[in-house]
Design an enzyme around this catalytic site. Structure first.
Site, PDB file in Angstrom:
ATOM      1  N   GLU A 213       5.692 -33.874  27.536  1.00 43.33           N
ATOM      2  CA  GLU A 213       4.666 -34.352  28.465  1.00 43.33           C
ATOM      3  C   GLU A 213       5.262 -35.401  29.381  1.00 43.33           C
ATOM      4  O   GLU A 213       6.028 -36.255  28.928  1.00 43.33           O
ATOM      5  CB  GLU A 213       3.524 -35.072  27.723  1.00 43.33           C
ATOM      6  CG  GLU A 213       2.628 -34.215  26.894  1.00 43.33           C
ATOM      7  CD  GLU A 213       1.527 -35.063  26.234  1.00 43.33           C
ATOM      8  OE1 GLU A 213       1.218 -36.165  26.720  1.00 43.33           O
ATOM      9  OE2 GLU A 213       0.996 -34.602  25.210  1.00 43.33           O
TER      10      GLU A 213
ATOM     11  N   GLU B 234       1.143 -36.316  19.194  1.00 45.05           N
ATOM     12  CA  GLU B 234       1.547 -37.723  19.226  1.00 45.05           C
ATOM     13  C   GLU B 234       1.062 -38.450  17.972  1.00 45.05           C
ATOM     14  O   GLU B 234       0.286 -39.415  18.044  1.00 45.05           O
ATOM     15  CB  GLU B 234       1.022 -38.409  20.486  1.00 45.05           C
ATOM     16  CG  GLU B 234       1.686 -37.902  21.753  1.00 45.05           C
ATOM     17  CD  GLU B 234       1.346 -38.715  22.990  1.00 45.05           C
ATOM     18  OE1 GLU B 234       0.326 -39.433  22.979  1.00 45.05           O
ATOM     19  OE2 GLU B 234       2.098 -38.638  23.973  1.00 45.05           O
TER      20      GLU B 234
HETATM   21  C1  GAL Z   1      -0.610 -38.488  25.797  1.00 44.80           C
HETATM   22  C2  GAL Z   1      -1.406 -37.401  25.105  1.00 44.80           C
HETATM   23  C3  GAL Z   1      -2.092 -36.458  26.069  1.00 44.80           C
HETATM   24  C4  GAL Z   1      -2.705 -37.234  27.192  1.00 44.80           C
HETATM   25  C5  GAL Z   1      -1.649 -38.056  27.888  1.00 44.80           C
HETATM   26  C6  GAL Z   1      -2.168 -38.841  29.064  1.00 44.80           C
HETATM   27  O1  GAL Z   1      -0.654 -39.632  25.016  1.00 44.80           O
HETATM   28  O2  GAL Z   1      -0.601 -36.666  24.235  1.00 44.80           O
HETATM   29  O3  GAL Z   1      -3.065 -35.734  25.362  1.00 44.80           O
HETATM   30  O4  GAL Z   1      -3.712 -38.044  26.694  1.00 44.80           O
HETATM   31  O5  GAL Z   1      -1.112 -38.976  26.976  1.00 44.80           O
HETATM   32  O6  GAL Z   1      -1.179 -39.630  29.658  1.00 44.80           O
END
Ligand code: GAL
Length: 675
Positions: free
Chosen positions: A317, A160
């Protein structure tokens, strides 16, 4: 028709058949006995892609130049033996303490000039040569070791990029900003001209006088601010390139990084980033600060498909249930995770991954949900994960099918940066809210759209929707004008076309660049106070914004019945060349907006509209032999529909009438008509 169609290899090119189902995994947080249990359970859940080493730096290089890959070797081998592909992080996302201790000059500074310290994550300045040097050393070592490892199917650059550190105001960034500006403007006079520095005695005599837009006592120069956003996005893109170049020089495995197409992060212009990815990947979390979070999910998924140029993309994610970073972190309702996941698939994702595999017990994210929650396998979340994994496997035949639409929807990060600046007609006007409202009205009428960048080729579309595109270059605006002149239809909403790419107003009447095509000219803006509204002659209501509009060829389809602009047009329709452009001079209530868009869609002849019940999304993915119609029910009741075919979710044939359960999803396979 039965449920067994051949699975096609994933067009994502990750060596998997069908769809991807995976997660982030942080084995460094666990003992090795846990790893073995994890991999066994991953198999049980049907996981076929695991992202590791995202935050691995301090583990792999605990002291400068001292690399320890043994644990990573072991976990990669374990995953591989179990048939699970590795999405390998380059590990550079967060620097280890030895590095920030050795080089505190690489720490980022915020706009008030104060430093942000280590102890969290991403504590690095995007322009720092010291950070880059050390990060590239790590990337080189990692690629050397795993560049042709058969377990690795995808490179995951950093994580990110820009989530926390996109805008750095330190002296190193200031110097890099000047270099960027010089490359863009060549001469200091060209910069002075573009930034309008004749105003408030801001004229620069030399490059060295220019600073990032650090906090000021008054409003700051808007063009300076805008260019700083551009520079900052480019700077991290350049960082991505540096890692990708090293990887690509000795590995043929595809390279990506995870985007954040989301409501709360606006700092990366992903239209510029996307072409550099081998696979477009996005992270998305439901944001409960928004009124209807799942609609923003659909927008994000469509925007990601737009970035992928219509090709399948990867949801890198999302969460099985609650996150831990909103004010109140709501657990998902039963079925909600499945619905969220399948909405991404409906809108073009060929894979669904989660952050993260096993819920942490230490650290900041210990209250973030995971596939394997604190409560273990005897839990609703785990059962739903296993159910989703099995379904993702059954859905393999969907891989590679595409979403088509003849409605283009213009979205611009640059316009977002420019629109939301200070000293504008109303502090209540926010670009993304306008984008979302317009998108949601299209969703409400069952219209599937393709999200495009300003200036994108509109050939093949019937309708283009342009919400509040305040900043637009002449050439990008011309694409819309030419499209309409040649028979296309357009809907353009208020505060569009106002300024050029330097944030310079186009005088002579608003909406500037879209004046000719809309056949109107506005003199002045009359913002409306929050919670106030104005009745319209067609029964709708207006809020937020009105303007003193004159018809210059357009016909008026609704006027204000009250307020300072009684009798003035609020909605217009203009025949221009062979096409039609509608202009919405105000923020219409959701019903009036949906009706107006419905009229535009019908008149344009666009076909990407599905018959819908309120709260039910219908999206079609087209494959070579079949179409897959996703029917997603967000309501509290079962909903009947007449979409016939074989439902891949319940594995039943729908002959004439189907019922999609409350909160449920059906994916109806239909044989393609052969003409
Ligand atoms: C994203 C990140 C992950 C985790 C996740 C939690 O921003 O890439 O590592 O922190 O959020 O929601």
């Amino acid at each position: 028709m039965n449920s067994t169609e051949a699975h096609r290899p994933s067009p994502l090119g990750l060596g998997t058949d069908g769809l991807v189902f995976g997660c982030d995994y942080n084995p460094e947080q666990w003992g090795k006995e846990v790893w073995r249990e994890d991999v066994r359970l991953m198999r049980e859940a049907g996981v076929n892609l695991v992202a590791i080493n995202i935050f691995g730096w301090s583990h792999i290089e605990p002291r400068r130049g001292e690399f320890h890959f043994d644990d990573l070797d072991e976990i990669i081998a374990l995953l591989h033996e179990n048939g699970i592909g590795v999405n390998l992080g380059t590990g550079t996302s967060s620097p280890p303490p030895w590095l920030t201790t050795l080089h505190p000059e690489m720490l980022p500074q915020v706009s008030d000039g104060t430093t942000r310290w280590p102890g969290g994550r991403q504590a690095w300045c995007p322009s720092s040569p010291v950070f880059r040097e050390h990060a590239m050393t790590l990337v080189r070592a990692t690629v050397k070791r795993y560049g042709s490892n058969p377990a690795v199917v995808l490179w995951h650059v950093s994580n990110e990029l820009g989530c926390h550190n996109a805008l750095c105001y330190c002296d190193v960034s200031a110097a890099a900003f000047r270099v960027w500006l010089e490359r863009h403007y060549t001469s200091i006079e060209a910069l002075n001209e573009a930034w309008g520095t004749a105003f408030w005695s801001q004229h620069y005599a030399q490059w060295s006088e220019i600073l990032p837009p650090r906090d000021t006592l008054s409003f700051i120069n808007p063009s300076q601010q805008l260019d700083f956003f551009r520079f900052s996005s480019d700077e991290l893109l350049d960082y991505f390139r540096a890692e990708a170049e090293i990887i690509r020089s000795s590995s043929t495995i595809p390279v990506t990084t995870n985007f954040m197409v989301t409501a709360h992060i606006k700092t990366q212009d992903y239209w510029r980033w996307a072409p550099e990815m081998d696979i477009v990947a996005n992270d998305h979390y439901l944001d409960h600060r928004l009124s209807v979070p799942h609609r923003e999910l659909s927008f994000s998924a469509d925007a990601t498909r737009g970035l992928a140029d219509g090709k399948p993309w990867l949801l890198m994610e999302h969460s099985t249930s609650a996150v831990n970073w909103q004010p109140r972190n709501r657990a998902k309702a039963p079925g909600e995770m499945m619905r969220n996941s399948l909405t991404h698939v409906a809108r073009g994702a060929d894979g669904v991954c989660f952050f993260q595999w096993r819920a942490s017990v230490k650290g900041t994210e210990k209250f973030h949900s995971a596939m394997l929650p604190h409560s273990g396998t005897d839990s609703r979340v785990w059962r739903e994960v296993v159910e989703l994994g099995a379904l993702m496997h059954r859905l393999g035949e969907v891989a590679g099918s595409v979403v088509r639409s003849d409605i283009a929807f213009v979205f611009s990060w640059e316009a977002w940066w420019a629109t939301d600046q200070e000293a504008h007609p109303s502090t209540d006007l926010h670009y993304l809210e306008q984008v979302h409202q317009t998108y949601e009205a299209l969703l409400a009428i069952g219209a599937t759209v393709t999200i495009v960048a300003p200036g994108a080729d509109l050939t093949g579309y019937r309708l283009v929707v342009v919400p509040s595109l305040y900043l637009v270059s002449d050439s990008d605006a011309r694409v819309v004008t030419d499209f309409v002149a040649n028979g296309g239809h357009a809907v353009i909403t208020f505060f569009s076309g106002i300024v050029d790419e330097h944030d310079e107003v186009r005088p002579g009447g608003y909406p500037g660049a879209f004046r000719a095509v809309t056949g109107i000219s506005s003199e002045e803006f009359y913002p409306i106070a929050p919670h106030d509204s104005v009745a319209l002659s067609d029964g709708g209501t207006a809020s937020l914004w009105t303007e003193l509009l004159h018809l210059e060829g357009a016909e008026s389809t609704a006027t204000y019945l009250e307020g300072p602009l009684i009798g003035v047009s609020a909605v217009t329709r203009n025949v221009f060349g062979k096409g039609v452009a509608r202009y919405l001079a105000t923020s219409l209530d959701s019903i009036a907006l949906a009706e107006e868009l419905h009229r535009a869609v019908s008149e344009s002849g666009a076909v990407a509209v599905a018959p819908v019940t309120a709260g039910v999304e219908v999206v079609r993915r087209s494959g070579a032999e079949h179409d897959y119609v996703f029917v997603i029910n967000h309501t509290n009741s079962d909903v009947e529909h007449s979409i016939a075919g074989y439902d891949l979710v319940t594995e039943i044939d729908i002959v004439t009438r189907g019922v999609v359960a409350s909160g449920g999803v059906q994916i109806v396979r239909q044989k393609k008509e052969t003409s």
